[in-house]
Design an enzyme around this catalytic site. Sequence first.
Site, PDB file in Angstrom:
ATOM      1  N   LYS A  85      56.456  44.407  35.896  1.00  0.00           N
ATOM      2  CA  LYS A  85      57.195  45.654  35.621  1.00  0.00           C
ATOM      3  C   LYS A  85      56.654  46.818  36.432  1.00  0.00           C
ATOM      4  CE  LYS A  85      53.594  47.342  33.131  1.00  0.00           C
ATOM      5  NZ  LYS A  85      52.736  48.458  33.554  1.00  0.00           N
ATOM      6  N   ASP A 105      52.355  45.798  26.520  1.00  0.00           N
ATOM      7  CA  ASP A 105      53.391  45.515  27.516  1.00  0.00           C
ATOM      8  C   ASP A 105      54.080  44.164  27.305  1.00  0.00           C
ATOM      9  OD1 ASP A 105      52.846  47.906  28.784  1.00  0.00           O
ATOM     10  OD2 ASP A 105      51.532  47.010  30.286  1.00  0.00           O
TER      11      ASP A 105
HETATM   12  P1  ATP Z   1      48.909  46.279  32.455  1.00  0.00           P
HETATM   13  O1  ATP Z   1      49.786  46.834  33.511  1.00  0.00           O
HETATM   14  O2  ATP Z   1      49.648  45.560  31.358  1.00  0.00           O
HETATM   15  O3  ATP Z   1      47.865  47.230  31.955  1.00  0.00           O
HETATM   16  P2  ATP Z   1      47.610  44.841  34.561  1.00  0.00           P
HETATM   17  O4  ATP Z   1      48.797  44.310  35.288  1.00  0.00           O
HETATM   18  O5  ATP Z   1      46.918  46.022  35.150  1.00  0.00           O
HETATM   19  O6  ATP Z   1      48.024  45.103  33.081  1.00  0.00           O
HETATM   20  P3  ATP Z   1      46.652  42.167  34.157  1.00  0.00           P
HETATM   21  O7  ATP Z   1      46.739  41.429  35.439  1.00  0.00           O
HETATM   22  O8  ATP Z   1      47.702  41.908  33.150  1.00  0.00           O
HETATM   23  O9  ATP Z   1      46.527  43.715  34.445  1.00  0.00           O
HETATM   24  O10 ATP Z   1      45.245  41.824  33.487  1.00  0.00           O
HETATM   25  C1  ATP Z   1      44.183  42.709  33.308  1.00  0.00           C
HETATM   26  C2  ATP Z   1      42.942  41.923  32.822  1.00  0.00           C
HETATM   27  O11 ATP Z   1      43.285  41.119  31.692  1.00  0.00           O
HETATM   28  C3  ATP Z   1      42.417  40.960  33.856  1.00  0.00           C
HETATM   29  O12 ATP Z   1      41.445  41.570  34.660  1.00  0.00           O
HETATM   30  C4  ATP Z   1      41.866  39.806  33.037  1.00  0.00           C
HETATM   31  O13 ATP Z   1      40.492  39.977  32.800  1.00  0.00           O
HETATM   32  C5  ATP Z   1      42.576  39.873  31.698  1.00  0.00           C
HETATM   33  N1  ATP Z   1      43.569  38.774  31.471  1.00  0.00           N
HETATM   34  C6  ATP Z   1      43.755  38.100  30.344  1.00  0.00           C
HETATM   35  N2  ATP Z   1      44.738  37.193  30.464  1.00  0.00           N
HETATM   36  C7  ATP Z   1      45.214  37.295  31.700  1.00  0.00           C
HETATM   37  C8  ATP Z   1      46.240  36.615  32.416  1.00  0.00           C
HETATM   38  N3  ATP Z   1      46.988  35.649  31.884  1.00  0.00           N
HETATM   39  N4  ATP Z   1      46.460  37.006  33.680  1.00  0.00           N
HETATM   40  C9  ATP Z   1      45.714  37.997  34.226  1.00  0.00           C
HETATM   41  N5  ATP Z   1      44.730  38.628  33.605  1.00  0.00           N
HETATM   42  C10 ATP Z   1      44.469  38.307  32.346  1.00  0.00           C
END
Ligand code: ATP
Length: 310
Positions: A16, A146
């Site tokens: 997103k 999210d």
């Molecule tokens: P958001 O935008 O929802 O805040 P994001 O996109 O910045 O999230 P993600 O890639 O969803 O970040 O993940 C952030 C952290 O969550 C990662 O650094 C990891 O340690 C943990 N994590 C737990 N499960 C997952 C997963 N399935 N994929 C990626 N990271 C995960």
Amino acid sequence: MSGPLPARVRVRAPGKINVFLEVGDVQDDGYHDVATAYQAVSLYEEVTATASDDVTIEIVGTSTVDVEGVPTDERNLAVRAARMLARVAGVTDGVHLAVRKAVPVAGGMGGGSADAAAALVACDALWGVGMPTADLARLAARLGADVPFALLGGTAVGTGRGDELSPALASGRFDWVLVPNSTGLSTPVVYGELDAHRERHAVDIGRATRAPAVDPDVLHALRQGDAQMLAATVRNDLQAPALHLRPDLARVLERGEGSGALAGIVSGSGPTLAFLASDETAAIDLQVSLSAAGYPALHVHGPVAGARVV
Ligand code: ATP
């Protein structure tokens, strides 16, 4: 549910972009109320669920996504989603989840949340639970702010922590060019930077006098499918703290905006940058010119559907 259960279920769920994100004051529990407009884009996580005795997971990346550091134990959101559904639905079977990540890790695009939403949908089908969508959405909200949106997809307004969703009217398609970054940003650290900034400038800023709300002009632009109008109204309160933590991103933002983007914005808590283009051709041109400048650029479009069996 009648009939034999599938041996294998493949689900994809989108990343997103928050085209608008207003962050309210920090609450006593440390969380922030937000008002956001989400758009699901055509960058998908894919989760394949197969029957197993226990809950296990394997994660592979794509050419642009480095999955090192993504936990493969109980901390993984997809594992937590599977376990939560099993517990609530009284399922004793296990599942093996094979996750193919295309959404940048810790990139502000909700990749982990998309994995969790995909795992819920995949396990629901694999185990023949047949849970109503509203109940799945409630489980999703318990997993993370999210996750409900990754389930719903399309265009939606999120309030509360971003998990109280109402679908928003949208028409047409919006073309975006994404520039991911190999080093992620932690969402709590970015919020912490925002709080520290507000604390330092408390005298000038004062406390918020109203709950955060999505600018009606943003909703109007989304309804009209008007990229120029949307470009004039995009806003992300996490952008300033993200740029403060990662000053290198400002140069990329300037480069994109100087190469024909209508607007550039930090996606969620960053560090992925999202550039809005006027149409598909302009997006391809922008992607080419950012790639030529040495930035890995991806062309995506939105809105797209939420987590679905494929
Ligand atoms: P958001 O935008 O929802 O805040 P994001 O996109 O910045 O999230 P993600 O890639 O969803 O970040 O993940 C952030 C952290 O969550 C990662 O650094 C990891 O340690 C943990 N994590 C737990 N499960 C997952 C997963 N399935 N994929 C990626 N990271 C995960």
